[in-house]
Write a protein that holds these residues in place. Structure first.
Motif, mmCIF file in Angstrom:
data_model
loop_
_atom_site.group_PDB
_atom_site.id
_atom_site.type_symbol
_atom_site.label_atom_id
_atom_site.label_comp_id
_atom_site.label_asym_id
_atom_site.label_seq_id
_atom_site.Cartn_x
_atom_site.Cartn_y
_atom_site.Cartn_z
ATOM 1 N N TYR A 1 0.814 -1.157 0.100
ATOM 2 C CA TYR A 1 -0.030 -0.070 -0.152
ATOM 3 C C TYR A 1 0.845 1.211 0.012
ATOM 4 C CZ TYR A 1 -4.229 -2.858 1.252
ATOM 5 O OH TYR A 1 -5.059 -4.151 0.976
ATOM 6 N N CYS A 2 1.893 1.100 -0.260
ATOM 7 C CA CYS A 2 3.152 2.266 -0.234
ATOM 8 C C CYS A 2 2.713 3.483 -1.171
ATOM 9 C CB CYS A 2 4.537 1.877 -0.393
ATOM 10 S SG CYS A 2 5.027 1.242 1.057
ATOM 11 N N LYS A 3 2.757 4.675 -0.652
ATOM 12 C CA LYS A 3 2.233 5.623 -1.755
ATOM 13 C C LYS A 3 3.571 6.704 -1.962
ATOM 14 C CE LYS A 3 -2.407 5.869 -0.671
ATOM 15 N NZ LYS A 3 -3.786 6.617 -0.256
ATOM 16 N N SER A 4 4.619 6.352 -1.124
ATOM 17 C CA SER A 4 5.898 7.364 -1.336
ATOM 18 C C SER A 4 7.097 6.079 -1.095
ATOM 19 C CB SER A 4 6.229 8.197 -0.287
ATOM 20 O OG SER A 4 6.123 7.564 1.178
ATOM 21 N N ASP A 5 8.285 6.764 -1.799
ATOM 22 C CA ASP A 5 9.745 6.065 -1.900
ATOM 23 C C ASP A 5 10.026 6.065 -0.289
ATOM 24 O OD1 ASP A 5 9.552 5.708 -4.450
ATOM 25 O OD2 ASP A 5 10.581 7.542 -4.897
ATOM 26 N N GLU A 6 9.953 7.093 0.650
ATOM 27 C CA GLU A 6 10.533 7.053 2.024
ATOM 28 C C GLU A 6 9.614 6.060 2.575
ATOM 29 O OE1 GLU A 6 10.795 10.295 5.627
ATOM 30 O OE2 GLU A 6 9.514 10.823 3.722
ATOM 31 N N MET A 7 8.512 5.815 2.560
ATOM 32 C CA MET A 7 7.679 4.819 3.317
ATOM 33 C C MET A 7 8.020 3.335 2.911
ATOM 34 S SD MET A 7 5.250 4.030 5.678
ATOM 35 C CE MET A 7 4.239 5.232 5.815
ATOM 36 N N ARG A 8 8.218 3.413 1.620
ATOM 37 C CA ARG A 8 8.646 1.952 1.053
ATOM 38 C C ARG A 8 10.138 1.536 1.324
ATOM 39 N NH1 ARG A 8 7.154 -1.099 -3.046
ATOM 40 N NH2 ARG A 8 5.583 0.256 -3.640
ATOM 41 N N GLN A 9 10.896 2.639 1.743
ATOM 42 C CA GLN A 9 12.430 2.221 2.047
ATOM 43 C C GLN A 9 12.467 2.148 3.617
ATOM 44 O OE1 GLN A 9 15.306 2.138 -0.022
ATOM 45 N NE2 GLN A 9 16.140 1.297 1.805
ATOM 46 N N LEU A 10 11.345 2.641 4.276
ATOM 47 C CA LEU A 10 11.341 2.544 5.667
ATOM 48 C C LEU A 10 10.868 1.059 5.861
ATOM 49 C CD1 LEU A 10 11.302 3.301 8.655
ATOM 50 C CD2 LEU A 10 8.740 3.940 8.127
ATOM 51 N N LEU A 11 10.110 0.364 5.172
ATOM 52 C CA LEU A 11 9.596 -0.986 5.371
ATOM 53 C C LEU A 11 10.876 -1.969 4.755
ATOM 54 C CD1 LEU A 11 5.821 -0.513 4.340
ATOM 55 C CD2 LEU A 11 6.851 -0.885 6.625
ATOM 56 N N ILE A 12 11.348 -1.637 3.923
ATOM 57 C CA ILE A 12 12.435 -2.456 3.099
ATOM 58 C C ILE A 12 13.499 -2.815 4.151
ATOM 59 C CG2 ILE A 12 14.250 -2.744 1.468
ATOM 60 C CD1 ILE A 12 12.571 -1.467 -0.493
ATOM 61 N N ASP A 13 13.932 -1.501 5.020
ATOM 62 C CA ASP A 13 14.986 -1.552 6.045
ATOM 63 C C ASP A 13 14.512 -2.644 7.195
ATOM 64 O OD1 ASP A 13 16.671 0.099 4.482
ATOM 65 O OD2 ASP A 13 15.828 1.945 5.811
ATOM 66 N N VAL A 14 15.457 -3.611 7.303
ATOM 67 C CA VAL A 14 14.919 -4.534 8.376
ATOM 68 C C VAL A 14 16.226 -4.813 9.236
ATOM 69 C CG1 VAL A 14 13.041 -5.753 6.887
ATOM 70 C CG2 VAL A 14 15.406 -6.531 6.718
ATOM 71 N N GLN A 15 15.742 -5.306 10.493
ATOM 72 C CA GLN A 15 16.975 -5.537 11.347
ATOM 73 C C GLN A 15 17.421 -7.238 11.073
ATOM 74 O OE1 GLN A 15 14.966 -5.167 15.123
ATOM 75 N NE2 GLN A 15 16.382 -3.581 15.645
ATOM 76 N N SER A 16 18.557 -7.163 10.899
ATOM 77 C CA SER A 16 18.958 -8.802 10.358
ATOM 78 C C SER A 16 20.096 -9.569 11.232
ATOM 79 C CB SER A 16 19.599 -8.670 9.039
ATOM 80 O OG SER A 16 20.627 -7.891 8.937
ATOM 81 N N SER A 17 20.739 -8.687 12.087
ATOM 82 C CA SER A 17 21.813 -9.302 13.017
ATOM 83 C C SER A 17 21.217 -9.944 14.024
ATOM 84 C CB SER A 17 22.707 -8.182 13.464
ATOM 85 O OG SER A 17 22.172 -7.440 14.422
#
Length: 504
Positions: free
Chosen positions: A234-250
């Motif tokens: 449901y993303c409407k902006s690149d900023e929101m999309r990037q926020l959701l893509i960034d994930v904790q992985s360590s």
């Protein structure tokens, strides 16, 4: 590889500081909790007290109870400390006037030494299913929201539309009240209308700060709504999309998250009324349960009802119980399924509200871990097993059907499906009429687009034999399946791939 665990050590130290005794500031020895205010101490530090040392609320001896939750959290901290080789997590000096398990709430409220009693009927719902907390949030009255939460308002109650106060506030962009709710145990992952979570709402409204807040409180970015869409869809902006893509992985961040989730869970735990149903207990255990009910003023039902919270059964040496109609209802509803050993221990307790029920939870019926998964699904207020599923029973009303050791009539099956939030059809569905329907995805397979039932919402259930339908549907959106498939779905608490039962 040498791991420093720096962030984990700090998080663990902070968590340990919250768990220290409210009087001596040390690691609690035999921790006890005061019922009225919720503060906890070493048993010896508070055993002769007549008022709470932290908030001045009067205390009676019967209101000081062992705290299994804090004991378990302390043990978990010690275990993690051993893993990360940190031996001094309890060696700290803290100002005990402000720190408790409810520290996060206290900082927001800034209510030092405030008397706080849980008010009767504070969670009563109106005709729309709204509580006082719902209506106060909608008025944007942050100060009154604080007072309601202090008084015991449940931030996770859904209204008739399936909305919690948090979902409402995220939708309207009220970040201050959203912070209050999250700090007081509001779950960021409860699904509401159309199985949408607060994060779905934040993303669709492109509310960046609200989305960050939810993610900071461990909102699950991978939960799907009833159309199989995740928040990122449901993303409407690149900023929101990037926020959701960034994930904790360590691995270190994952461990930090688990610590914080434990704290969030402890803040939101509430003791609801216990309603017990005993299913096929031995005579001696039934007698003990009756004595227990008299001692603790417990309500015991003689037949299974939707109001039941705890079902007690007999188990074998592997903590496995026999699958029965009562157990099927227990799984579908997500009740506690406890073994009869609970009765024996509860009889010796002065107060059973603080008991750790997980110690007595049945492991399987017979599939392992299903009772726990079903219960956790209900506690998280997630959609039930048959959400977005429609059933037509091609069965006779006056015949008893047998699946394994379970005997069921058509009426029993209808009640099971309805208890699982499924819809029962009175007429056989026409596949052609369903093609143009808006495609909903069953919740419990929404994350697996490769599942053969991913787009299947309509099921015709039959019993193999002389009465089975001559025409059987195997289309993506409608299938004819034998009754054993339905029972297996409940037994395993998932929508079973028909191929696993040898069905093409």
């Amino acid at each position: 590889m040498n791991i420093s665990w720096t962030n984990t050590s700090k998080a663990l130290q902070d968590f340990a500081s919250i768990l220290v005794c409210g009087k001596c500031g040390s690691k609690p020895v035999s921790p006890v909790r005061l019922i009225n205010c919720g503060h906890f101490f070493c048993r010896d530090c508070i055993k002769s007290a007549t008022i709470c040392i932290k908030c001045d609320i009067p205390v009676q001896p019967c209101e000081i109870n062992p705290d299994c939750l804090v004991s378990n959290l302390i043990q978990a901290c010690d275990t993690i400390a051993q893993v990360i080789k940190r031996d001094n997590i309890w060696d700290n000096t803290v100002d005990m006037s402000n720190i408790s398990l409810d520290n996060a709430v206290s900082e927001i409220f800034n209510t030092s030494k405030k008397h706080s009693y849980i008010k009767k009927n504070i969670n009563k719902q109106n005709s729309k299913g709204e509580t006082q907390l719902h209506t106060t949030c909608l008025r944007r009255n942050a100060e009154q929201v604080k007072h309601l939460l202090i008084a015991g308002a449940n931030p996770n109650t859904k209204d008739n539309a399936g909305w919690t106060p948090l979902q409402e506030m995220i939708s309207y962009g009220c970040i201050e009240i959203s912070k209050l709710l999250l700090s007081c145990g509001a779950s960021p992952n409860i699904s509401g209308y159309d199985a949408r979570t607060p994060l779905h709402e934040a993303v669709e409204c492109n509310r960046i700060e609200e989305a960050k807040l939810l993610l900071d409180h461990h909102a699950n970015k991978n939960l799907c709504d009833q159309y199989g869409k995740k928040p990122i869809d449901y993303c409407k902006s690149d900023e929101m999309r990037q926020l959701l893509i960034d994930v904790q992985s360590s691995s270190e961040k994952i461990l930090d998250k688990s610590i914080n989730q434990t704290l969030d869970t402890s803040l939101s735990i509430r003791c609801d009324k216990i309603v017990i149903y005993a299913s096929n207990l031995k005579h001696e255990n039934q007698k003990l349960l009756n004595l227990l009910a008299t001692k603790h003023k417990l309500k015991i039902l003689t037949a299974y009802r939707s109001s039941v919270t705890h079902v007690i059964v007999e188990v074998n040496e592997r903590n496995i119980t026999k699958l029965t109609l009562d157990v099927l209802f227990t799984i579908v509803h997500g009740n506690w399924l406890l073994n009869s050993e609970w009765i024996v221990l509860a009889e010796d307790m002065d107060n059973i509200s603080n008991m750790d029920f997980e110690l007595f939870e049945v492991n399987g019926a017979p599939t392992s871990d299903v009772p726990k998964r079903a219960r956790e699904n209900a506690e998280n207020q997630s959609p039930r097993l048959f959400n977005n599923c429609f059933f037509y029973f091609a069965l006779q009303t006056n015949i008893t059907y047998r699946i394994g050791d379970v005997e069921l009539r058509k009426d029993d099956l209808i009640r099971l499906v309805k208890a699982g939030e499924g819809t029962v059809l009175t007429r056989e569905p026409n596949p052609e009429d369903l093609k143009d329907m808006m495609q909903a995805i069953p919740f419990h397979i929404a994350n697996d687009s490769s599942h053969p039932l991913y787009k299947c919402t309509h099921y015709i259930i039959y019993m193999p034999g002389k009465d089975e339908p001559r025409i059987k549907y195997k289309m993506p959106h409608i299938k004819s399946l034998p009754l054993i498939w339905l029972i297996e779905c409940i037994e395993k608490f998932t929508l079973i791939n028909p191929a696993h039962l040898g069905l093409s």
